[in-house]
Design a protein around this motif. Structure first.
Motif, mmCIF file in Angstrom:
data_model
loop_
_atom_site.group_PDB
_atom_site.id
_atom_site.type_symbol
_atom_site.label_atom_id
_atom_site.label_comp_id
_atom_site.label_asym_id
_atom_site.label_seq_id
_atom_site.Cartn_x
_atom_site.Cartn_y
_atom_site.Cartn_z
ATOM 1 N N ASP A 111 -10.161 -51.680 8.208
ATOM 2 C CA ASP A 111 -11.331 -50.809 8.076
ATOM 3 C C ASP A 111 -11.614 -50.045 9.357
ATOM 4 N N GLU A 112 -11.471 -50.764 10.508
ATOM 5 C CA GLU A 112 -11.713 -50.100 11.798
ATOM 6 C C GLU A 112 -10.700 -48.984 12.011
ATOM 7 N N ALA A 113 -9.453 -49.235 11.583
ATOM 8 C CA ALA A 113 -8.418 -48.216 11.753
ATOM 9 C C ALA A 113 -8.793 -46.948 10.976
ATOM 10 N N LEU A 114 -9.253 -47.149 9.735
ATOM 11 C CA LEU A 114 -9.630 -45.995 8.910
ATOM 12 C C LEU A 114 -10.862 -45.298 9.488
ATOM 13 N N ASN A 115 -11.776 -46.121 9.974
ATOM 14 C CA ASN A 115 -12.998 -45.598 10.562
ATOM 15 C C ASN A 115 -12.714 -44.684 11.749
ATOM 16 N N ILE A 116 -11.820 -45.164 12.615
ATOM 17 C CA ILE A 116 -11.434 -44.371 13.795
ATOM 18 C C ILE A 116 -10.800 -43.058 13.331
ATOM 19 N N PHE A 117 -10.014 -43.135 12.264
ATOM 20 C CA PHE A 117 -9.359 -41.926 11.760
ATOM 21 C C PHE A 117 -10.399 -40.902 11.282
ATOM 22 N N TYR A 118 -11.447 -41.390 10.622
ATOM 23 C CA TYR A 118 -12.472 -40.450 10.162
ATOM 24 C C TYR A 118 -13.199 -39.817 11.345
ATOM 25 N N HIS A 119 -13.448 -40.625 12.371
ATOM 26 C CA HIS A 119 -14.072 -40.073 13.586
ATOM 27 C C HIS A 119 -13.169 -39.028 14.229
ATOM 28 N N MET A 120 -11.876 -39.314 14.166
ATOM 29 C CA MET A 120 -10.886 -38.410 14.748
ATOM 30 C C MET A 120 -10.974 -37.048 14.061
ATOM 31 N N CYS A 121 -11.044 -37.080 12.725
ATOM 32 C CA CYS A 121 -11.128 -35.830 11.969
ATOM 33 C C CYS A 121 -12.415 -35.097 12.285
ATOM 34 N N GLN A 122 -13.507 -35.887 12.401
ATOM 35 C CA GLN A 122 -14.811 -35.271 12.690
ATOM 36 C C GLN A 122 -14.800 -34.579 14.048
ATOM 37 N N SER A 123 -14.093 -35.191 15.007
ATOM 38 C CA SER A 123 -14.096 -34.579 16.346
ATOM 39 C C SER A 123 -13.004 -33.514 16.490
ATOM 40 N N GLN A 124 -12.540 -33.014 15.358
ATOM 41 C CA GLN A 124 -11.611 -31.870 15.331
ATOM 42 C C GLN A 124 -10.255 -32.159 15.971
ATOM 43 N N GLN A 125 -9.916 -33.447 16.105
ATOM 44 C CA GLN A 125 -8.589 -33.755 16.657
ATOM 45 C C GLN A 125 -7.597 -33.818 15.497
ATOM 46 N N ALA A 126 -6.594 -32.944 15.542
ATOM 47 C CA ALA A 126 -5.606 -32.929 14.465
ATOM 48 C C ALA A 126 -4.691 -34.144 14.562
ATOM 49 N N PRO A 127 -4.481 -34.853 13.437
ATOM 50 C CA PRO A 127 -3.569 -36.004 13.480
ATOM 51 C C PRO A 127 -2.123 -35.542 13.560
ATOM 52 N N ASP A 128 -1.234 -36.406 14.011
ATOM 53 C CA ASP A 128 0.193 -36.080 14.028
ATOM 54 C C ASP A 128 0.963 -37.142 13.244
ATOM 55 N N GLU A 129 2.284 -37.106 13.341
ATOM 56 C CA GLU A 129 3.116 -38.053 12.580
ATOM 57 C C GLU A 129 2.776 -39.502 12.911
ATOM 58 N N ILE A 130 2.531 -39.756 14.206
ATOM 59 C CA ILE A 130 2.261 -41.136 14.642
ATOM 60 C C ILE A 130 0.948 -41.645 14.048
ATOM 61 N N THR A 131 -0.051 -40.740 13.919
ATOM 62 C CA THR A 131 -1.330 -41.139 13.332
ATOM 63 C C THR A 131 -1.086 -41.740 11.949
ATOM 64 N N PHE A 132 -0.224 -41.063 11.163
ATOM 65 C CA PHE A 132 -0.004 -41.537 9.798
ATOM 66 C C PHE A 132 0.842 -42.805 9.755
ATOM 67 N N VAL A 133 1.729 -42.977 10.712
ATOM 68 C CA VAL A 133 2.457 -44.256 10.780
ATOM 69 C C VAL A 133 1.429 -45.365 11.001
ATOM 70 N N GLY A 134 0.488 -45.107 11.919
ATOM 71 C CA GLY A 134 -0.572 -46.088 12.207
ATOM 72 C C GLY A 134 -1.413 -46.377 10.983
#
Length: 635
Positions: free
Chosen positions: A433-456
Motif C-alpha cells: 500500500d505504501e508503495a502505491l501511495n508513494i506512486f500516487y504522490h509521485m504523479c501528483q508532484s508532476q514527476q513522470a515515472p520511468d521503466e524502473i518505477t513500473f518494475v517497482g
DNA sequence: GTAGGGTTAG
C-alpha cells in the motif's frame, strides 16, 4: 640552486625582519637582495605558486604601509596571489580598495580569473559585464577565462556573443582564446562551432588538440575523440599527460582493453606514470576492463595518492561486485587520514546496500552529517540528489524503511530515482500500500515515472498479491504514462500471477506477450508451480527454461523440488542424475548477518561457526514457536 | 602584473 632552498633575511624597516623569495624554474624559492615593488611582485608570484598565505599577507601589509598599493602592478599581483590561495574575499578587498577607482584591464582579468578558478563562474562573469560597462576593452587574457565561465553555467547565447566580440577585436586566431572556445562549445555540445574554431586556427598546440580530444570524450563522442587523437598523432604532436588521461578514460568507457594497454605502454615510455591523474586514469581503465589486480598494483605503487586515486580503486571494487573489498578500502582510506568526499560515499553506500550492512551504512551516514559532507547549513539534508538517493537506497535495501522515508521527506529536490527507491523499498519489504501511495504522490508532484518505477510497482503488487492492480499497471503503463513495457515488466507480472496461483494465466502471458520469454520468466512460472504443487505445468516450464539455460542449477533444483513436494521421489533422483550427467553443480545457498563489528556468513548446512550450538538452539526454539502458531512452511 | 587542456559516482 641545486634544488636547495636558501633563505636569507632582509631588513625592511628598522624594527622588522622580512623574507623575500620568488620562484626559480625548478620551483624552489630564490632570493632577492632588495625589497622594492618589483621584488614584491615576483615574491607574490612565488606565494601564489606555493600557496604561502602568511608570506603573501606580509607583503600585502608592507606594500600598504609603504604606499605602494597605488601601483596597478602590485594590485594585479595581490589579487592573483589571493585568488591562487583561494581567498577571494581578500582578493575582492584589494580590488575594491578606495584608491583603485581606475582599475585597468590587468586588475579585471585577475579578479575574473580568480572567481572562475575558484568555482564562482557567475561572479566572474558579472565582473566581466561590469568591466565592459565601465568601458574597459577586454583583451586576449580576458577571453579564455570568460569563455570558460560561460561553459560552466551552460549559456550558449553568451558564448556566441563573446565569440562575436572576439572577432570584433581581432583575437580569433589566438590559440588560448581558441582552445577555450573549443572547450566550451564542446561542453555545451555545439560541435560544428567547435570544429570550425579548431579548423580555422593557424597554430595548433597540444593544449588545443587536447581540448578537442577530451571535449569529445566528455560528451560521450568517443569515435570523434579517437579520430582527432589519430589526426593529432599524424600531425606529429606528442601526446601530453592530459592527452593520455583523456584517451584512457575513453578506453575505460568503451572497455577497450587492448588499446588501453597500448596507451599504458606509451605512458611508461614517456614517464607519465609518475603523474597522479595519469595513474588514476590507468586504475579506472583496468578496473572497467575487469583487471582488478592490475588496477590494484598501480594503486599500491603510487607514491602520492589523491582523493581520485582512492575513489577510483574503491569504485573498481564496487563495480566488480567485491563489496567486502570496497568497505575494506574505505576503512583503509579513513585510516590514512584521507577525507572521503561525495563521490566516495556514493560509491561505498551501494556496497553497504548489497551487503545489507546497515551498521556500516549508518556509520557513513553519520560521518556525512558530522563532517557536513554536501550538507546544506545546519540541517541534516544533503544538497546533492545523488547522495540523498544513495543514503536512502542503503536504508531501503537494509530494510530500514523508516529512515529511508525520513531522508526522502527531508529532500528538497527529488528526481525519478528518489521516488523509485522508495517504491522499490516498500515493495521489497511487503508494504504494497505504501508503495502505491508513494506512486500516487509521485504523479501528483508532476514527476513522470520511468521503466524502473513500473518494475517497482509490479514487484510490489506481486509481493502483496495485488493481482488486479498489477495487471492494470501493465495495461496502462504505455497508454497512460508513456512507458513501454519491457521483458522485466512482463516477468514481474508472470511472477505475480504465479505467486497468486494463476498458473494458467501466467503461462498464457508467457506465450502471448509481444517479447520472447526469457529464462527468468519461465523460472518464475516453475517456482510458482512448486509453490502450488502443479507438476504438469512445472514440466512445461522446466522444458522451456532448460532449453534456454541448460547450465543454470536453479532450474533443476526447482524441478526436483516440485517432484519432491508431491512425493514423486523417483523423478527427484532422475533430475539429480541429469544434473550430474550435465555436470551442473548447485551453488550452495549462503546468507549472512551483520552483528556489532562483524559479518557472520553461513552456508547451507554449515556447522563451522564457533557458536554453532547456540545458533542451532535458537533455530530450534524459533521453529517450535512457529509450529505453536500453526505456521506451515513452504518447501 | 593577468589567460586555455585531464582522472572518480546511480
Amino acid at each position: 640552486m641545486n634544488g636547495r632552498a636558501i633563505f636569507r633575511v632582509y631588513l625592511i624597516k628598522p624594527t622588522r625582519l622580512f623574507l623575500c623569495f620568488s620562484c626559480s624554474p625548478s620551483s624552489k624559492p630564490v632570493f632577492h637582495s632588495s625589497y622594492d615593488p618589483p621584488t614584491c611582485i615576483s615574491s607574490l608570484q612565488a606565494c601564489a605558486d606555493h600557496k604561502n598565505i602568511s608570506k603573501g599577507k606580509e607583503i600585502h601589509s608592507f606594500l600598504l604601509k609603504n604606499g605602494f598599493l597605488s601601483s596597478p602592478l602590485s594590485v594585479t599581483s595581490l589579487i592573483n596571489m589571493y585568488s591562487k590561495c583561494n581567498l577571494m574575499n581578500h582578493a575582492l578587498k584589494v580590488f575594491n580598495y578606495p584608491t583603485h577607482d581606475d582599475k585597468n584591464v590587468f586588475a579585471y582579468n585577475a579578479i575574473i580569473a580568480g572567481f572562475i578558478a575558484n568555482g564562482f563562474s557567475g561572479d566572474g562573469f558579472e565582473f566581466y559585464k561590469k568591466m565592459r560597462l565601465v568601458g574597459i576593452v577586454p583583451d586576449k587574457f580576458t577571453f579564455p577565462c570568460v569563455i570558460r565561465s560561460c561553459g560552466d553555467v551552460m549559456v550558449a547565447l553568451e558564448v556566441k556573443k563573446t565569440h562575436g566580440l572576439v572577432f570584433k577585436l581581432g583575437l580569433e586566431l589566438d590559440v588560448f582564446v581558441g582552445s577555450a572556445l573549443v572547450n566550451t562549445y564542446l561542453k555545451i555540445e555545439l560541435i560544428v562551432e567547435a570544429q570550425k574554431v579548431f579548423e580555422e586556427l593557424p597554430v595548433r598546440d597540444v593544449v588545443l588538440w587536447n581540448s578537442m580530444v577530451n571535449g569529445f570524450a566528455q560528451i560521450g563522442r568517443f569515435h570523434e575523440a579517437l579520430e582527432v587523437f589519430r589526426r593529432m598523432r599524424e600531425n606529429g604532436v606528442i601526446p601530453s599527460r592530459y592527452t593520455v588521461t583523456g584517451v584512457l578514460s575513453i578506453f575505460s568507457m568503451i572497455e577497450d582493453f587492448d588499446n588501453g594497454r597500448i596507451v599504458h605502454g606509451f605512458v611508461t615510455k614517456m614517464g607519465y606514470d609518475s603523474g597522479v591523474a595519469v595513474s588514476n586514469a590507468l586504475i579506472d581503465m583496468y578496473g572497467k576492463c575487469k583487471c582488478v589486480s592490475v588496477a590494484l598494483n598501480i594503486f599500491e605503487a603510487m607514491d602520492a595518492k589523491d582523493i581520485f586515486s582512492w575513489n577510483s580503486i574503491i569504485s573498481v571494487h564496487q563495480q566488480c561486485g567485491d563489496y567486502d573489498g570496497t568497505l575494506r578500502l574505505f576503512d583503509r582510506m579513513l585510516g590514512n587520514w584521507v577525507s572521503p568526499d561525495l563521490v566516495t560515499v556514493t560509491t561505498v553506500l551501494p556496497a553497504c546496500s548489497h551487503l545489507a550492512a546497515l551498521m556500516h551504512g549508518r556509520e557513513i551516514h553519520g560521518y556525512m552529517i558530522v563532517n557536513g559532507l554536501g550538507k546544506d547549513g545546519n540541517s541534516n539534508v544533503f544538497n546533492d540528489i545523488m547522495v540523498n538517493n544513495a543514503v536512502m537506497d542503503m536504508y531501503a535495501k537494509c530494510g530500514n524503511m523508516r529512515d529511508a522515508r525520513m531522508v526522502f521527506d527531508l529532500m528538497r529536490e527529488k528526481d525519478v530515482a528518489s521516488w523509485n527507491i522508495m517504491i522499490m523499498g516498500y515493495g521489497m519489504h511487503g508494504y504494497g500500500d505504501e508503495a502505491l501511495n508513494i506512486f500516487y504522490h509521485m504523479c501528483q508532484s508532476q514527476q513522470a515515472p520511468d521503466e524502473i518505477t513500473f518494475v517497482g510497482l509490479l514487484s510490489a503488487c506481486s509481493h502483496v498479491g495485488k493481482v488486479k492492480k498489477g495487471r492494470d499497471f501493465l495495461a496502462e503503463m504505455e497508454s497512460t504514462y508513456g512507458v513501454c513495457p519491457t521483458i522485466e515488466h512482463y516477468t514481474c507480472v508472470i511472477d505475480m500471477l504465479g505467486r497468486a496461483g494463476q498458473l494458467k494465466e501466467a503461462y498464457e502471458l508467457l506465450l502471448t506477450m509481444p517479447i520472447k520469454a526469457n529464462p527468468v520468466g519461465w523460472r518464475a512460472l516453475l517456482a510458482a508451480c512448486r509453490l502450488h504443487k502443479n507438476t504438469e505445468m512445472a514440466e512445461i516450464a522446466a522444458r522451456n527454461v532448460i532449453e534456454l539455460e541448460p547450465e543454470h542449477c536453479g532450474n533443476y533444483v526447482l524441478m526436483s523440488n516440485v517432484y519432491g513436494v508431491v512425493g514423486r521421489y523417483e523423478e527427484v533422483s532422475e533430475v539429480r542424475h541429469t544434473m550430474r550427467q550435465q555436470n551442473v553443480k548447485k551453488t550452495p545457498g549462503c546468507s549472512w548477518i551483520e552483528l556489532m563489528n562483524g559479518v557472520h556468513v553461513f552456508i547451507t548446512g554449515d556447522r563451522t561457526h564457533p557458536e554453532t550450538d547456540t545458533i542451532y538452539d535458537g533455530l530450534y526454539s524459533l521453529t517450535a514457536l512457529l509450529q505453536e502458531h500453526e505456521y506451515v512452511p513452504l518447501i
